[in-house]
Design an enzyme around this catalytic site. Structure first.
Site, PDB file in Angstrom:
ATOM      1  N   LYS A 182       0.841  -1.191   0.000  1.00  0.00           N
ATOM      2  CA  LYS A 182       0.000   0.000   0.000  1.00  0.00           C
ATOM      3  C   LYS A 182       0.877   1.242   0.000  1.00  0.00           C
ATOM      4  O   LYS A 182       1.528   1.560   0.984  1.00  0.00           O
ATOM      5  CB  LYS A 182      -0.935   0.071   1.205  1.00  0.00           C
ATOM      6  N   GLU A 258      10.556   1.681   9.976  1.00  0.00           N
ATOM      7  CA  GLU A 258      11.490   2.793   9.698  1.00  0.00           C
ATOM      8  C   GLU A 258      10.681   4.064   9.925  1.00  0.00           C
ATOM      9  O   GLU A 258       9.768   4.361   9.159  1.00  0.00           O
ATOM     10  CB  GLU A 258      11.966   2.757   8.243  1.00  0.00           C
ATOM     11  N   CYS A 292      13.618  11.405   5.534  1.00  0.00           N
ATOM     12  CA  CYS A 292      13.739  11.022   6.942  1.00  0.00           C
ATOM     13  C   CYS A 292      15.153  11.259   7.460  1.00  0.00           C
ATOM     14  O   CYS A 292      15.357  11.491   8.643  1.00  0.00           O
ATOM     15  CB  CYS A 292      13.353   9.563   7.120  1.00  0.00           C
ATOM     16  N   GLU A 394       9.958  16.958  13.979  1.00  0.00           N
ATOM     17  CA  GLU A 394      10.284  16.668  12.581  1.00  0.00           C
ATOM     18  C   GLU A 394       9.402  17.544  11.692  1.00  0.00           C
ATOM     19  O   GLU A 394       8.192  17.315  11.595  1.00  0.00           O
ATOM     20  CB  GLU A 394      10.027  15.184  12.280  1.00  0.00           C
TER      21      GLU A 394
HETATM   22  P1  NDP Z   1       2.554   8.273   7.506  1.00  0.00           P
HETATM   23  O1  NDP Z   1       2.931   7.531   8.729  1.00  0.00           O
HETATM   24  O2  NDP Z   1       1.474   9.274   7.574  1.00  0.00           O
HETATM   25  O3  NDP Z   1       2.111   7.272   6.363  1.00  0.00           O
HETATM   26  C1  NDP Z   1       2.948   6.220   5.898  1.00  0.00           C
HETATM   27  C2  NDP Z   1       2.074   5.153   5.267  1.00  0.00           C
HETATM   28  O4  NDP Z   1       1.267   4.533   6.279  1.00  0.00           O
HETATM   29  C3  NDP Z   1       1.100   5.687   4.234  1.00  0.00           C
HETATM   30  O5  NDP Z   1       0.938   4.709   3.221  1.00  0.00           O
HETATM   31  C4  NDP Z   1      -0.158   5.851   5.052  1.00  0.00           C
HETATM   32  O6  NDP Z   1      -1.318   5.887   4.276  1.00  0.00           O
HETATM   33  C5  NDP Z   1      -0.104   4.617   5.923  1.00  0.00           C
HETATM   34  N1  NDP Z   1      -0.902   4.698   7.132  1.00  0.00           N
HETATM   35  C6  NDP Z   1      -1.294   5.796   7.806  1.00  0.00           C
HETATM   36  N2  NDP Z   1      -2.033   5.449   8.906  1.00  0.00           N
HETATM   37  C7  NDP Z   1      -2.085   4.085   8.913  1.00  0.00           C
HETATM   38  C8  NDP Z   1      -2.692   3.115   9.765  1.00  0.00           C
HETATM   39  N3  NDP Z   1      -3.361   3.482  10.849  1.00  0.00           N
HETATM   40  N4  NDP Z   1      -2.563   1.824   9.460  1.00  0.00           N
HETATM   41  C9  NDP Z   1      -1.850   1.431   8.369  1.00  0.00           C
HETATM   42  N5  NDP Z   1      -1.259   2.295   7.515  1.00  0.00           N
HETATM   43  C10 NDP Z   1      -1.373   3.605   7.780  1.00  0.00           C
HETATM   44  O7  NDP Z   1       3.907   8.905   6.965  1.00  0.00           O
HETATM   45  P2  NDP Z   1       4.076   9.928   5.774  1.00  0.00           P
HETATM   46  O8  NDP Z   1       3.512   9.329   4.527  1.00  0.00           O
HETATM   47  O9  NDP Z   1       3.593  11.261   6.235  1.00  0.00           O
HETATM   48  O10 NDP Z   1       5.664   9.951   5.585  1.00  0.00           O
HETATM   49  C11 NDP Z   1       6.500  10.808   6.267  1.00  0.00           C
HETATM   50  C12 NDP Z   1       7.133  10.112   7.459  1.00  0.00           C
HETATM   51  O11 NDP Z   1       7.860   8.981   7.017  1.00  0.00           O
HETATM   52  C13 NDP Z   1       8.129  10.984   8.178  1.00  0.00           C
HETATM   53  O12 NDP Z   1       7.943  10.867   9.566  1.00  0.00           O
HETATM   54  C14 NDP Z   1       9.467  10.377   7.790  1.00  0.00           C
HETATM   55  O13 NDP Z   1      10.499  10.605   8.708  1.00  0.00           O
HETATM   56  C15 NDP Z   1       9.119   8.942   7.669  1.00  0.00           C
HETATM   57  N6  NDP Z   1      10.112   8.262   6.845  1.00  0.00           N
HETATM   58  C16 NDP Z   1      10.996   7.416   7.457  1.00  0.00           C
HETATM   59  C17 NDP Z   1      11.999   6.807   6.721  1.00  0.00           C
HETATM   60  C18 NDP Z   1      12.963   5.878   7.372  1.00  0.00           C
HETATM   61  O14 NDP Z   1      13.630   5.142   6.655  1.00  0.00           O
HETATM   62  N7  NDP Z   1      13.079   5.865   8.693  1.00  0.00           N
HETATM   63  C19 NDP Z   1      12.138   7.050   5.274  1.00  0.00           C
HETATM   64  C20 NDP Z   1      11.153   7.937   4.752  1.00  0.00           C
HETATM   65  C21 NDP Z   1      10.168   8.524   5.519  1.00  0.00           C
HETATM   66  P3  NDP Z   1      -1.882   7.317   3.783  1.00  0.00           P
HETATM   67  O15 NDP Z   1      -0.770   8.111   3.299  1.00  0.00           O
HETATM   68  O16 NDP Z   1      -2.760   6.918   2.691  1.00  0.00           O
HETATM   69  O17 NDP Z   1      -2.544   7.926   4.966  1.00  0.00           O
END
Ligand code: NDP
Length: 491
Positions: A182, A258, A292, A394
């Protein structure tokens, strides 16, 4: 470049080897963040659709040929997926730029090739793996097998869609698991093609499924609670990770997370500023700071603060902010209106906290057709208080904070004064200090005199609230396998 509107795409789900519509036929819109034009209507997976995808993945795992074929055959198909990604790299880079707002040339030269490499690397790596043998004198013989776990839910964020999804998909498939993917709902375009690419590479139906939808109380959550899902590999925000862990607890799903970061980029007075400045600019503003690993807290030794500020500000002013599809653009918009509002709310917070604005802090001057885009200039603050919110939270946008320090001890204290621990950066010509800092910053990766240099064999992941587990090399293979011991009586 002029107006960059392209045809509006219809993005479907990919389940059990074919594109299908949402069972309720409901769709949501995806917009180009540079212009707010609608670029896609995306089928939204319902609970029923997610169930169909998870059951297809389960069937492909239990009954299909995937996990039973030879490693060489399986990995050959994964390598073919990587080749197709390279064959389609211009198209994929174009879509990534359109969807996320990142510069096309960055997607073309870095992210799409890395997405292909994620697959071919794990295919090659897996072929070289063996097990262990533990003879017990001449009475018994133990040996190990690493078997696939089952159905994996791969949930990824919007900042590096194809690159982060293949980073999970490579080891997931190489070890013989099946997947339900997803992508983030804001940026589904490239990832939505992975099912079709897998099929063209000869990967059996049901092994790679892609569902589109939202997170909470939607496709994401349905996946994390589905009884057919055995393990969840998630990249995203720390708060989302906490929720996913709770949701997966009832069925004891294995998780790899991550999560967020707030890296310290520490510049000592003996640093080579000719290198440290351009790399720190990249670390702060690449992908509009939506990385990130961004070096979003720059700790600068006070003796070189004035020089650093002048040169860093000049370098930021030379970044070209503009149309992501234009090859001369260094920085595009942020991903969405909601995210723009979040990022720009920190401008008020910074102001309230008496931060000193050094550069940026407003919309850049742009041609008319980009007037609706979610643009912010590269923005630099100085803040003396490491506990200020802009030093702690962040922001995930083109906003960086410079924090002065006097001594090595102080730099370490500030660097570790965070709930995150994904990575850190240190710039110094003093070898002993480089090692001391690297050992004492509590983070999963430390870059010394460089940033974002990745060897995919090396572990990647976060300390503290930046994650659970490690990905990369054998660490990824361990997450995606069950280790089995077989003990044979020899007499
Ligand atoms: P989110 O946590 O909002 O979303 C990540 C994914 O999880 C999306 O596909 C989202 O869907 C989905 N999601 C959201 N809520 C749920 C749930 N309750 N159950 C299952 N899936 C869910 O992150 P962002 O997309 O805003 O990305 C930014 C974040 O990612 C930052 O905090 C960044 O630091 C982190 N990140 C970490 C990395 C690492 O390697 N440590 C690398 C890159 C980013 P939807 O978007 O459709 O809501």
């Amino acid at each position: 470049m002029g107006n960059i509107q392209t045809e509006v795409k219809e993005v479907k789900l990919f389940i059990d080897g074919e594109y299908v519509e949402s069972s309720t036929n409901s769709t949501f819109e995806v917009k180009n963040p540079a212009t707010q034009e609608v670029i896609a209507h995306v089928h939204e997976a319902t609970n029923e659709d997610v169930d169909r995808a998870c059951r297809a993945a389960r069937r492909a795992f239990e009954e299909g040929p995937w996990r039973k074929m030879t490693v060489a055959e399986r990995c050959g198909k994964i390598r073919r997926m990587a080749e197709i990604i390279i064959e389609r790299k211009e198209e994929l880079a174009r879509l990534e730029a359109l969807d996320v707002g990142k510069p096309y040339h960055v997607a073309l030269e870095r992210e799409i090739p890395r997405a292909a490499h994620n697959l071919s690397f794990f295919a090659d790596f897996m072929e070289k793996q063996g097990g262990e043998v533990y003879p017990m004198e001449d009475e018994y013989l133990n040996y190990t097998r690493y078997e696939p776990v089952g159905v994996a839910a791969l949930i990824t964020p919007w900042n590096l869609p194809l690159m982060l999804t293949t980073w999970k998909l490579g080891p997931c498939l190489a070890t013989g698991n099946t997947a339900v993917i997803k992508p983030a709902e804001m940026t589904p375009l490239t990832v939505s093609l992975l099912g079709e690419i897998a099929k063209e590479a000869g990967i059996p139906d049901g092994v790679v499924n892609v569902v589109q939808g939202f997170g909470a109380d939607s496709a994401g959550e349905f996946m994390t609670t589905h009884p057919d899902v055995d393990l969840i590999s998630f990249t995203g925000e720390t708060t989302t990770g906490k929720g996913i862990m709770k949701n997966g607890a009832d069925s004891l799903k294995r998780v790899s997370f991550e999560l967020g970061g707030k890296a310290a980029n520490i510049i000592f007075e003996d640093a080579n500023l000719d290198k440290a400045i351009p790399v720190s600019i990249q670390a702060a503003f690449m992908n509009s700071g939506q990385v990130c690993l961004a070096g979003s807290r720059i700790l600068v030794q006070r003796s070189i603060m004035d020089e650093f500020v002048d040169r860093f500000k000049k370098a930021a002013s030379e970044l070209k902010v503009g149309d992501p599809q234009d090859v001369s653009t260094n920085m595009g918009p942020v991903v969405s209106e909601e995210h723009y509002n979040k990022v720009t709310s920190y401008l008020d917070i910074a102001n309230d906290e008496n931060s000193t604005l050094v550069y940026g802090g407003k919309r850049p001057d742009l041609p008319d057709y980009l007037q609706d885009g979610y643009y912010l200039e590269p923005t630099i603050y100085i803040q003396e208080d490491p506990n200020a919110r802009i030093c702690q939270e962040e922001i995930f946008g083109p906003v960086v904070t410079l924090i002065p320090f006097d001594t090595e001890e102080e730099a370490l204290e500030i660097a570790n004064n965070t709930e995150y621990g994904l990575n850190g950066v240190v710039w110094t010509d003093n070898l002993q200090r480089a090692h001391r800092i690297s050992h004492n910053v509590r983070a999963g990766t430390i870059w010394v005199n460089c940033w974002f240099v990745r060897d995919l064999r090396a572990p990647f992941g976060g300390f503290k609230k930046s994650g659970i587990g490690r990905e990369g090399g054998h660490h990824s293979l361990e997450f995606f396998t069950e280790a089995k011991n077989i003990c044979i009586a020899l007499k």
